[in-house]
Design an enzyme around this catalytic site. Structure first.
Site, mmCIF file in Angstrom:
data_model
loop_
_atom_site.group_PDB
_atom_site.id
_atom_site.type_symbol
_atom_site.label_atom_id
_atom_site.label_comp_id
_atom_site.label_asym_id
_atom_site.label_seq_id
_atom_site.Cartn_x
_atom_site.Cartn_y
_atom_site.Cartn_z
ATOM 1 N N GLN A 1 0.758 -1.163 0.057
ATOM 2 C CA GLN A 1 0.074 -0.031 0.142
ATOM 3 C C GLN A 1 0.765 1.072 -0.007
ATOM 4 O O GLN A 1 1.701 1.254 0.828
ATOM 5 C CB GLN A 1 -1.062 0.062 1.204
ATOM 6 N N GLU B 1 0.803 8.152 1.864
ATOM 7 C CA GLU B 1 1.610 9.331 1.557
ATOM 8 C C GLU B 1 0.460 10.570 2.100
ATOM 9 O O GLU B 1 -0.396 10.761 1.430
ATOM 10 C CB GLU B 1 2.097 9.460 0.075
ATOM 11 N N LYS B 2 1.036 11.161 3.108
ATOM 12 C CA LYS B 2 0.022 12.047 3.692
ATOM 13 C C LYS B 2 0.306 13.465 3.330
ATOM 14 O O LYS B 2 -0.396 14.292 3.571
ATOM 15 C CB LYS B 2 -0.165 11.619 5.214
ATOM 16 N N ASP C 1 -6.113 5.810 0.417
ATOM 17 C CA ASP C 1 -6.973 7.048 0.379
ATOM 18 C C ASP C 1 -7.401 7.579 -0.996
ATOM 19 O O ASP C 1 -8.490 8.125 -1.159
ATOM 20 C CB ASP C 1 -6.513 8.213 1.438
ATOM 21 N N VAL D 1 4.365 -0.914 8.909
ATOM 22 C CA VAL D 1 5.222 0.063 8.470
ATOM 23 C C VAL D 1 6.625 -0.040 8.688
ATOM 24 O O VAL D 1 7.347 -0.544 8.123
ATOM 25 C CB VAL D 1 4.731 1.208 8.720
ATOM 26 N N SER D 2 6.751 0.278 10.095
ATOM 27 C CA SER D 2 8.197 0.489 10.408
ATOM 28 C C SER D 2 9.004 -0.746 10.436
ATOM 29 O O SER D 2 10.144 -0.659 10.516
ATOM 30 C CB SER D 2 8.206 1.404 11.727
ATOM 31 N N MET E 1 16.823 -15.177 41.073
ATOM 32 C CA MET E 1 16.106 -14.265 41.299
ATOM 33 C C MET E 1 16.487 -12.830 40.806
ATOM 34 O O MET E 1 17.581 -12.066 41.465
ATOM 35 C CB MET E 1 15.904 -14.034 42.763
ATOM 36 N N LYS F 1 -1.667 -16.890 36.529
ATOM 37 C CA LYS F 1 -2.038 -17.716 37.652
ATOM 38 C C LYS F 1 -2.411 -16.864 39.047
ATOM 39 O O LYS F 1 -1.709 -15.626 38.972
ATOM 40 C CB LYS F 1 -0.705 -18.406 38.203
ATOM 41 N N CYS G 1 3.331 -18.070 45.347
ATOM 42 C CA CYS G 1 4.018 -17.456 44.478
ATOM 43 C C CYS G 1 5.194 -18.676 43.999
ATOM 44 O O CYS G 1 5.672 -18.853 42.835
ATOM 45 C CB CYS G 1 5.114 -16.528 45.107
HETATM 46 N N1 3NM Z 1 -2.883 2.482 9.953
HETATM 47 P P1 3NM Z 1 3.776 0.484 12.402
HETATM 48 S S1 3NM Z 1 -1.875 2.071 12.355
HETATM 49 C C1 3NM Z 1 -0.885 3.048 8.531
HETATM 50 O O1 3NM Z 1 -4.668 1.581 12.946
HETATM 51 C C2 3NM Z 1 -1.556 2.865 9.993
HETATM 52 O O2 3NM Z 1 -5.570 2.017 10.818
HETATM 53 C C3 3NM Z 1 -2.993 2.135 11.388
HETATM 54 O O3 3NM Z 1 2.837 1.484 11.746
HETATM 55 C C4 3NM Z 1 -4.412 1.887 11.766
HETATM 56 O O4 3NM Z 1 3.512 -0.834 11.704
HETATM 57 C C5 3NM Z 1 -0.802 2.493 11.217
HETATM 58 O O5 3NM Z 1 4.940 1.068 11.960
HETATM 59 C C6 3NM Z 1 0.644 2.557 11.271
HETATM 60 O O6 3NM Z 1 3.198 0.587 13.861
HETATM 61 C C7 3NM Z 1 1.389 1.179 11.577
#
Ligand code: 3NM
Length: 533
Positions: A49, A52-53, A82, A209-210, A296, A372, A452
């Site tokens: 996809q 680009e904003k 979009d 994305v990232s 621990m 638990k 625990c």
């Molecule tokens: N749309 P990353 S979250 C483009 O929730 C986009 O609709 C989203 O980026 C939505 O993989 C998002 O880097 C960014 O977290 C996702």
């Protein structure tokens, strides 16, 4: 018939790994978007996809055109975020539209029946409407908060994904491909796939994305994600991994328990405890007496090294502080990354707002093989608490045995893990199998740290026998509680119970080893008070 014709004139799409582009310097750096996308596709991305904003329309069309040349070379569809106009200008395969973008019906009128149109959905209602309006797939989320898109409206977690997936297959609406988005990467992709499943409804893939666009090696990152998706999340996260038998018969489970105890007793497996300061010494001694090797450590920075040693992690939030929370999260991520078991003990979870928030944060941060707690704590995790927990004790309960069994089963199904609710009677479920355990000694309730310590025992048992974590937990509980029964017979009170219990844990293990190959030891079989419900 070509694959395209078979799919109503639309190309058939591999949704497993969906890449959304981002050209902002914070993510793309000085890399070239065309090169990154080309590499990512070679690493296993099946759909792209272009998002680009900020650019002008002319620039967008130019980049989209070039991107389309790249995606066409690999026979992968290009969708435009979009912008229906940009999609038409470059002849891309379709668009992805958000809830605030052009209405899907209008987009369909413009682009025609063969275009792929995807819609963002954050709720079952939005999903149902998008399906009714003819969406070809859904992008669902925001799964986890992400710095890549800070204006997202709803952070829905894996529970929200589950609800939407349920909507997508009601029997009256058509099933539709769904990809989840929002902070998904190699460290959490498998547990997102595992925990979002609703019955047989599963995600078709994940969108990132990232995890790829910001990677110095997009091809390798895409390949890693693809491998993690294809290798099947259940391998690490299900109580019983695929290709292993699920034993549903109680008698068979009990028959196998001594072998699991023997394996544990002679294992020296690492039991990494991030546990409360009140019980550390006692828990470490119980670990040693049952055959594990305790450490621990509440230092999150060393969790990654410890996680590689084949053991298990216990997160016990009994003496929680903000610093410890960060360490728990670091520990959780480290053990999840290698698929090693973690037991989460939400001590005092129903007592304060801080602890309730901690539960939410931890459940969002990672996957726990076992949750638990006493009834008050389990109810706090389930969100079904009707009474204020006073300190770490459970508080009064008027729930019937059947209601308690249902509580652990429902929570196990929601979290896709094992839930163990301790008390005079214990209830445990992996969502499929639910047992009631009536073993134990009243002295366990008269000393600090018994719950625990049980958590630590159960955790290391899972590391020793990952082929059926439910059976592992059951074997660990029986080792612990039957030993407590023997110790209870000889002690004269809580003070003498503690050393008698440590002796008894060790002796039970040694007895089991001596009787190796002799089947189910008679004394053990006669002690077991477990019922399957
Ligand atoms: N749309 P990353 S979250 C483009 O929730 C986009 O609709 C989203 O980026 C939505 O993989 C998002 O880097 C960014 O977290 C996702």
């Amino acid at each position: 018939m070509s694959p395209q014709e078979a799919n109503g004139g639309k190309p058939s799409i591999d949704w497993s790994l969906y890449l959304v582009t981002d050209s902002t310097p914070a993510i793309l750096g000085d890399r070239d978007v065309l090169h990154v996308v080309d590499q990512a596709i070679q690493g296993g991305v099946g759909v792209v996809q272009y998002r680009e904003k900020h650019a002008d329309t002319g620039v967008m069309i130019d980049v989209a055109f070039k991107l389309h040349t790249v995606t066409q070379k690999h026979n992968v569809p290009l969708l435009i975020n979009d912008r229906v106009d940009v999609c038409m200008a470059v002849g891309a395969e379709g668009v992805h539209i958000g809830q605030d973008d052009m209405d899907i019906v209008r987009a369909r009128e413009i682009l025609g029946p063969h275009a792929i149109i995807g819609v963002t959905a954050s709720s079952p209602e939005e999903a149902a409407k998008a399906i009714k309006d003819g969406a070809d797939y859904l992008g669902i989320g925001t799964t986890f908060a992400t710095p890549t898109k800070t204006d997202t409206k709803h952070i829905i977690g894996t529970r929200g994904l589950q609800e939407i997936l349920r909507t997508c297959d009601t029997g009256t609406t058509k099933s539709i491909p769904c990809v989840a988005i929002g902070s998904i990467n190699a460290s959490n992709v498998q547990r997102v796939l595992h925990q979002s499943a609703s019955g047989s409804n599963r995600l078709n893939g994940i969108a990132v994305v990232s995890a790829i666009m910001a990677s110095p090696d997009p091809q390798a990152s895409a390949r890693t994600l693809r491998d993690l998706i294809e290798s099947g999340p259940e391998k690490f996260y299900a109580a019983v991994p695929p290709n292993k038998p699920i034993i549903t018969d109680l008698k068979t489970l009990i028959t196998h328990a001594p072998d699991v105890i023997r394996a544990h007793v002679s294992s020296g497996t690492l039991c990494h405890n991030m546990t409360n300061t009140v019980v550390q010494n006692f828990v470490a001694n119980v670990c040693l007496s049952t055959g594990s090797s305790p450490i621990m450590s509440e230092n999150g920075s060393e969790a990654a090294d410890l996680a590689k040693l084949g053991g298990a992690l216990v997160i016990n939030m009994g003496t929680i502080t903000p610093d410890k929370m960060d360490a728990y999260i670091e520990g959780t991520r480290a053990y999840n990354a290698v698929g090693a078991p973690i037991l989460f003990d939400p001590v005092g979870g129903g007592a304060t707002a801080v602890r309730r928030a901690a539960i939410e944060r931890l459940l969002t941060a990672g996957f726990f093989s076992v949750i638990k707690g006493n009834e008050g704590e389990i109810r706090a995790v389930a969100g079904s608490s009707t009474s204020q927990q006073r300190g770490v004790d459970s508080g009064p309960s008027d729930a019937t045995s059947g209601e308690k069994a249902q509580l652990v089963k429902t929570l196990a199904q929601r979290e896709h893990c094992i839930v163990l609710m301790t008390g005079q009677t214990d209830y445990m479920s992996d969502g499929t199998r639910t047992v009631v355990i009536r073993n134990g000694s009243r002295w366990l309730g008269k000393i600090t740290g018994s719950g625990c310590a049980l958590g630590a025992v159960v955790a290391s048992y899972m590391a020793v026998f990952p082929d059926d974590k439910f059976l592992a937990c059951l074997a660990g509980i029986l080792h612990f509680e039957i030993a407590a029964e023997s110790a209870g017979e000889y002690c004269s009170g809580p003070g003498t119970f503690v050393p008698a219990f440590l002796d008894s844990l060790d002796q039970l293990g040694q007895e089991m080893l001596k009787q190796e190959g002799l089947g189910l030891p008679g004394y053990f079989a006669s002690q077991v008070k477990v019922e399957m419900v």
